[in-house]
Design an enzyme around this catalytic site. Structure first.
Site, mmCIF file in Angstrom:
data_model
loop_
_atom_site.group_PDB
_atom_site.id
_atom_site.type_symbol
_atom_site.label_atom_id
_atom_site.label_comp_id
_atom_site.label_asym_id
_atom_site.label_seq_id
_atom_site.Cartn_x
_atom_site.Cartn_y
_atom_site.Cartn_z
ATOM 1 N N ASP A 1 0.831 -1.203 0.000
ATOM 2 C CA ASP A 1 0.000 0.000 0.000
ATOM 3 C C ASP A 1 0.869 1.258 0.000
ATOM 4 O O ASP A 1 1.836 1.356 0.772
ATOM 5 C CB ASP A 1 -0.888 -0.018 1.255
ATOM 6 C CG ASP A 1 -1.737 1.227 1.361
ATOM 7 O OD1 ASP A 1 -2.527 1.469 0.439
ATOM 8 O OD2 ASP A 1 -1.593 1.956 2.360
ATOM 9 N N GLU B 1 1.177 -0.774 -5.078
ATOM 10 C CA GLU B 1 0.144 0.248 -5.306
ATOM 11 C C GLU B 1 0.853 1.560 -5.637
ATOM 12 O O GLU B 1 1.264 2.304 -4.742
ATOM 13 C CB GLU B 1 -0.754 0.436 -4.077
ATOM 14 C CG GLU B 1 -1.982 1.253 -4.433
ATOM 15 C CD GLU B 1 -2.327 2.385 -3.473
ATOM 16 O OE1 GLU B 1 -3.289 3.110 -3.729
ATOM 17 O OE2 GLU B 1 -1.614 2.565 -2.458
#
Ligand code: GLC
Length: 625
Positions: A272, A314
């Protein structure tokens, strides 16, 4: 104390078994070199790191080691045309992890073999950013289940041929994480795991060059911490404290947290917000070279401990920043990255009915090495950011701020002819920037059509929805559906009445899956049934035609019509011509393909010259040599 610890580490490292030793001998020099470069040749930290890797390797259960072995034998296991993903919130789909396990049959029916569960680890209610503020990396949020249930779900998924993806939220912890609590209480060692400053002097210097992620909902990159009487760096929400990866203890412990997830049976680790993990004064604190060193070390760590695991980066950035996260063929970093610019360019095309930008974007993607696997999607849990190629658009007189304004107006249904129902997210009037929320179906006009009970509009919206999915399935790399999209789920406005959610419009497309709507998937007259049936058919065709496999050659087919996108694919004697009409009228693709083609959707022979594509329609035509 130090000596004792050194002795312990040495003892562990001496006992490495053959498999680990063999893997380590392949990576040791590079690993040490990278680690020493980042952490000033800190031998003790490095030895601890290696010992920790061995510990996780030795604790990895036999069934997972067997999966590693199979995947090492077939390293392309995730690249095939049979991969189909789904992204979901556990609570929205089935309340708990157990609930998800009980509904695996539904996912199998949809054809899913890659399941991405949104963050499930412990996170404080009301200060969780949808689970992206983790307060305990080794425990599941109690209302969703526990670690035992996570392991059980992973095992069940594996036995059904489904791979499990989880987020690894590595840029920050929640302010309730034990490290943050101890930092707040004044423990220097723990403050050093974050970025603490005595006053606002240095933070203000940072603010000169660091953009804002949430300019409206969480302005600025720093927060005053009254307990510590200090300022702490908080790039995202004030309750998400940025970790200092300049501190080797942070990196060692966070890598351990990642490997813990791998050993729970997680197959794909979504890194993330990875571009943000290295901070440096007078830079934008994104995509620093050190980030790539860290990701490369994490890749090596997974190859040593859990080599069946994939890293999914990401990286929601412009294309020139995204591609480096693949690393090089010799020194790979992420296995997969999101095809984010293609996603945003697709929605631009929906609004403008003009395929030139998308064509240009796809040409760039098609020219990349086939080893680079992109994960394709139309919608996810986040907003759509308008990160388009504005220099390209400027040749048509399109200007960035005005165009973003147009797109946002369009998708809120405020432009004549638009049936979209979206909402803005993080409107930044200073920069004229705002992002957009809404489900695929609502953005395609299905919500407005149902509200107005307008059959014609409904038909058009459903056609657009299916055409966009057909486009998604035409691209190389795993397509990932957003849970609910398989039945055309509409926006959920209830978040407006929820005090904990109402400021974050991303909840517009984070509604609960309505199982009564799911039940209608069998009724081929309903919206749900029409979309569900069509998607299933497309998925089956994709699996049955090898031309959709990622090693295929891909190119743009010139249609001489700015409303129709043409894509060609070729693999092992099979050629596909795919046409997508982004306009509300019949449009002709002025193509002149010389072979005989079959329309694989209807199963009938079809013309491959001057093809008329119906409004928001598409054609998949195949020739076999
Ligand atoms: C990622 C997530 C987003 C979250 C942010 C902070 O970008 O996709 O939902 O707000 O990270 O963790």
């Amino acid at each position: 104390m130090k000596k004792q610890q050194e002795k312990k580490i040495k003892k562990i490292n001496e006992a490495w078994d053959d498999i680990f030793n063999e893997r380590m001998s392949r990576h040791y020099d590079e690993l040490k070199w990278l680690y020493y470069e980042l952490y000033n040749s800190d031998k003790q930290a490095f030895d601890y790191f290696c010992g920790m890797l061995y510990k996780y390797y030795s604790e990895r259960r036999a069934s997972l080691k067997e999966l590693d072995r199979k995947r090492l034998k077939n390293p392309d296991w995730y690249k095939g045309n049979d991969m189909l993903g789904m992204l979901m919130y556990v609570d929205c789909f089935a309340e708990t992890l157990k609930g998800v396990e009980e509904h695996l049959d539904y996912l199998k029916e949809v054809g899913i073999n890659y399941l991405h569960l949104m963050p499930i680890l412990k996170s404080p209610v009301g200060r969780s950013d949808g689970g992206y503020a983790v307060s305990d990396f080794k425990n599941v949020e109690p209302k969703l289940g526990d670690i035992k249930e996570l392991k059980s779900l992973a095992d069940k998924c594996h036995s059904e041929g489904i791979s499990l993806c989880l987020d690894f939220v590595m840029n920050h912890t929640s302010e309730d994480h034990e490290w943050a609590v101890r930092a707040r209480q004044g423990e220097k060692e723990y403050q050093d795991r974050y970025f603490f400053f005595d006053g606002w002097g240095i933070p203000y210097e940072f603010e000169k060059t660091v953009p804002q992620v949430f300019p409206q909902t969480a302005p600025g990159n720093f927060t005053w911490c009254p307990d510590a009487q200090k300022v702490v760096m908080t790039t995202f929400y004030p309750y998400q404290w940025d970790l200092n990866y300049g501190n080797s203890t942070v990196f060692n412990d966070m890598t351990e947290n990642m490997l813990y997830l791998c050993n729970c049976g997680v197959d794909i680790i979504r890194l993330d917000a990875v571009p943000y993990i290295w901070k440096e004064l007078y830079t934008n604190c994104r995509n620093r070279p050190q980030v790539h060193t860290l990701v490369r070390i994490m890749r090596i760590a997974t190859e040593l401990v859990a080599p069946g695991t994939l890293l999914l980066g990401e990286v929601v950035m412009e294309p020139k920043e995204v591609v480096p996260y693949f690393g090089t063929v010799d020194k790979p970093e992420c296995h997969m990255l999101y095809n984010v610019t293609t996603m945003a360019s697709t929605w631009h095309t929906v609004a403008t009915h003009d395929v030139r930008l998308l064509k240009n974007q796809l040409e760039k993607v098609f020219s990349l090495p086939k080893e680079y696997i992109f994960l394709n999607y139309l919608r996810c849990h986040d907003d759509i950011g308008w990160g388009l190629d504005y220099p390209f658009l400027s040749q048509f007189g399109v200007e960035e701020v005005a165009h973003k304004h147009f797109l946002n107006e369009y998708f809120q249904g405020r432009i004549y002819g638009s049936e979209s129902r979206g909402e803005l997210y993080n409107d930044d009037p200073r920069l004229g920037d705002a992002r957009l929320c809404g489900t695929t179906a609502s953005l395609c006009g299905i919500e407005a059509a149902e509200y107005e009970k307008n059959e014609g509009k409904l038909d058009q919206g459903i056609r657009m929805d299916i055409m966009l999915h057909a486009f998604l399935l035409t691209l190389s790399g795993p397509p990932v559906l957003y849970s609910g999209d398989e039945i055309g789920a509409l926006n959920d406005y209830t978040y407006h009445e929820d005090g904990l959610k109402c400021t974050d419009s991303r909840y517009l497309h984070r509604g609960k899956l309505k199982w009564d709507e799911v039940a209608k998937r069998k009724d081929s007259k309903s919206r749900e049934g029409r979309i569900f049936k069509a998607l299933l058919k497309l998925e089956k065709l994709r699996v049955n035609h090898k031309v959709f496999d990622s090693p295929a050659d891909t190119w743009i087919v010139e249609t001489y019509n700015n409303q129709v996108l043409g894509i060609g694919r070729y693999l092992n004697g099979e050629k596909l011509i795919a046409l997508f009409n982004f306009d509300g009228l019949n449009q002709t693709a002025w193509i002149e393909e010389n072979e005989d083609y079959t329309d694989i959707v209807t199963g009938k022979p079809c013309s491959s010259k001057h093809v008329v594509v119906p409004p928001y329609g598409f054609v998949w035509m195949v020739h076999k040599f």
